[in-house]
Scaffold this motif. Structure first.
Motif, PDB file in Angstrom:
ATOM      1  N   SER A  83       1.217  -0.748   0.048  1.00  0.00           N
ATOM      2  CA  SER A  83      -0.050  -0.334   0.052  1.00  0.00           C
ATOM      3  C   SER A  83       0.898   0.897  -0.051  1.00  0.00           C
ATOM      4  N   ARG A  84       0.116   2.801  -0.601  1.00  0.00           N
ATOM      5  CA  ARG A  84       0.866   3.394  -0.165  1.00  0.00           C
ATOM      6  C   ARG A  84       0.612   4.272   0.767  1.00  0.00           C
ATOM      7  N   GLY A  85       1.804   5.188   1.009  1.00  0.00           N
ATOM      8  CA  GLY A  85       1.908   5.949   1.990  1.00  0.00           C
ATOM      9  C   GLY A  85       3.317   5.195   2.988  1.00  0.00           C
ATOM     10  N   PRO A  86       3.309   5.918   4.502  1.00  0.00           N
ATOM     11  CA  PRO A  86       4.864   5.381   5.203  1.00  0.00           C
ATOM     12  C   PRO A  86       4.510   4.094   6.271  1.00  0.00           C
ATOM     13  N   VAL A  87       6.140   3.883   6.681  1.00  0.00           N
ATOM     14  CA  VAL A  87       5.773   1.912   7.524  1.00  0.00           C
ATOM     15  C   VAL A  87       5.562   2.669   8.563  1.00  0.00           C
ATOM     16  N   LEU A  88       5.860   3.785   9.232  1.00  0.00           N
ATOM     17  CA  LEU A  88       4.985   4.002   9.726  1.00  0.00           C
ATOM     18  C   LEU A  88       4.240   5.112  10.535  1.00  0.00           C
ATOM     19  N   PHE A  89       3.370   5.134  11.330  1.00  0.00           N
ATOM     20  CA  PHE A  89       2.409   5.075  11.862  1.00  0.00           C
ATOM     21  C   PHE A  89       2.254   6.686  13.105  1.00  0.00           C
ATOM     22  N   LYS A  90       2.926   7.797  13.197  1.00  0.00           N
ATOM     23  CA  LYS A  90       3.044   8.401  14.439  1.00  0.00           C
ATOM     24  C   LYS A  90       1.959   9.212  13.805  1.00  0.00           C
ATOM     25  N   GLN A  91       1.250   9.257  15.765  1.00  0.00           N
ATOM     26  CA  GLN A  91      -0.696  10.158  16.204  1.00  0.00           C
ATOM     27  C   GLN A  91       0.008  11.037  17.420  1.00  0.00           C
ATOM     28  N   GLU A  92      -0.208  11.766  17.633  1.00  0.00           N
ATOM     29  CA  GLU A  92      -0.529  12.940  19.168  1.00  0.00           C
ATOM     30  C   GLU A  92      -0.900  11.733  20.387  1.00  0.00           C
ATOM     31  N   ARG A  93      -0.661  11.271  21.259  1.00  0.00           N
ATOM     32  CA  ARG A  93      -1.080  10.577  22.214  1.00  0.00           C
ATOM     33  C   ARG A  93      -0.798  11.328  23.211  1.00  0.00           C
ATOM     34  N   ILE A  94      -1.968  11.033  24.646  1.00  0.00           N
ATOM     35  CA  ILE A  94      -1.765  11.791  25.798  1.00  0.00           C
ATOM     36  C   ILE A  94      -1.029  11.089  26.943  1.00  0.00           C
ATOM     37  N   GLY A  95      -0.028  10.784  27.333  1.00  0.00           N
ATOM     38  CA  GLY A  95       1.181  10.183  28.244  1.00  0.00           C
ATOM     39  C   GLY A  95       1.014  10.943  30.096  1.00  0.00           C
ATOM     40  N   ARG A  96       0.965   9.861  30.835  1.00  0.00           N
ATOM     41  CA  ARG A  96       1.619  10.928  31.852  1.00  0.00           C
ATOM     42  C   ARG A  96       1.003  12.369  32.061  1.00  0.00           C
ATOM     43  N   ALA A  97       0.141  12.403  33.365  1.00  0.00           N
ATOM     44  CA  ALA A  97       0.108  13.573  33.696  1.00  0.00           C
ATOM     45  C   ALA A  97      -0.888  14.617  32.777  1.00  0.00           C
ATOM     46  N   GLY A  98      -1.026  14.033  31.804  1.00  0.00           N
ATOM     47  CA  GLY A  98      -1.704  14.511  31.010  1.00  0.00           C
ATOM     48  C   GLY A  98      -0.545  15.044  29.245  1.00  0.00           C
ATOM     49  N   ARG A  99       0.504  15.104  30.097  1.00  0.00           N
ATOM     50  CA  ARG A  99       1.541  14.717  28.810  1.00  0.00           C
ATOM     51  C   ARG A  99       1.368  14.897  27.394  1.00  0.00           C
ATOM     52  N   PRO A 100       1.090  15.571  26.735  1.00  0.00           N
ATOM     53  CA  PRO A 100       1.540  15.036  25.260  1.00  0.00           C
ATOM     54  C   PRO A 100       2.490  14.284  24.541  1.00  0.00           C
ATOM     55  N   PHE A 101       2.733  13.348  23.494  1.00  0.00           N
ATOM     56  CA  PHE A 101       3.540  12.651  23.539  1.00  0.00           C
ATOM     57  C   PHE A 101       3.690  12.615  21.716  1.00  0.00           C
TER      58      PHE A 101
END
Length: 184
Positions: free
Chosen positions: A20-38
């Motif tokens: 399929s077309r597109g990058p191999v890795l998918f990157k997405q913002e998630r919420i981590g410890r203490a509400g910190r985005p990563f």
């Protein structure tokens, strides 16, 4: 662990890139410890631009409670992606997140900001620890549980954390993945 799994990473990368077309890795913002985005890393299992199709998919959500989105036969998932997901191999790149200190091997799954916006106050307690690649709800029912049950299991894990408990959950993850119970 990332080095030991390198041949699997290479094979999955080749399958994704050639199917399929597109990058191999998918990157997405998630919420981590203490509400910190990563930024979370996963192998891409959906068609390129799948997130843009999300608004029209919401009415087909099969997950009770509306906080999470789950769909057994999501048309955005590629043929290779379906196989990669069934074996939970899409999660392997999260070992990079563990090495960077954003995640741990065991803990609550990292939510999207849009999910956190729908949390009740008591749901936010699951953000007190680093999110994990696997956790109690993944080995105790996966997609067959309600969101409130997920949170209850996460809070039980947080309140009863120990190295032995983490090893127990890691050990239970292997049969959960091998038997694909509740995975889609």
């Amino acid at each position: 662990m990332a080095i030991l799994t390198a041949p699997i990473w290479l094979a999955i990368s080749l399958l994704i890139k050639t199917s399929s077309r597109g990058p191999v890795l998918f990157k997405q913002e998630r919420i981590g410890r203490a509400g910190r985005p990563f930024t979370i890393y996963k192998f891409r299992t959906m068609v390129k631009g799948a997130e843009l199709l999300m608004p029209e998919m919401m009415e087909r959500n099969e997950f009770a409670g509306g906080v999470l989105f789950k769909m057994r036969n999501d048309p955005r998932v590629t043929r290779v992606g379906r196989w990669v997901r069934r074996w939970s191999l899409d999660e392997l790149p999260q070992l990079l997140n563990v090495l960077m200190g954003d995640m741990s091997l065991v803990g609550p799954r990292p939510p999207l900001a849009s999910e956190v916006a729908l949390y009740q106050d008591w749901h936010r307690d699951r953000l007190e620890v680093h999110p994990g690649i696997t956790g109690l709800w993944q080995v105790g029912g996966r997609s067959e549980l309600s969101f409130d049950d997920y949170v209850r299991l996460d809070l039980f894990y947080i309140e009863n954390w120990s190295v032995i408990y983490d090893l127990f959950i890691l050990g239970k993850t292997i049969p959960a993945v091998l038997f694909k119970k509740g995975a889609f």
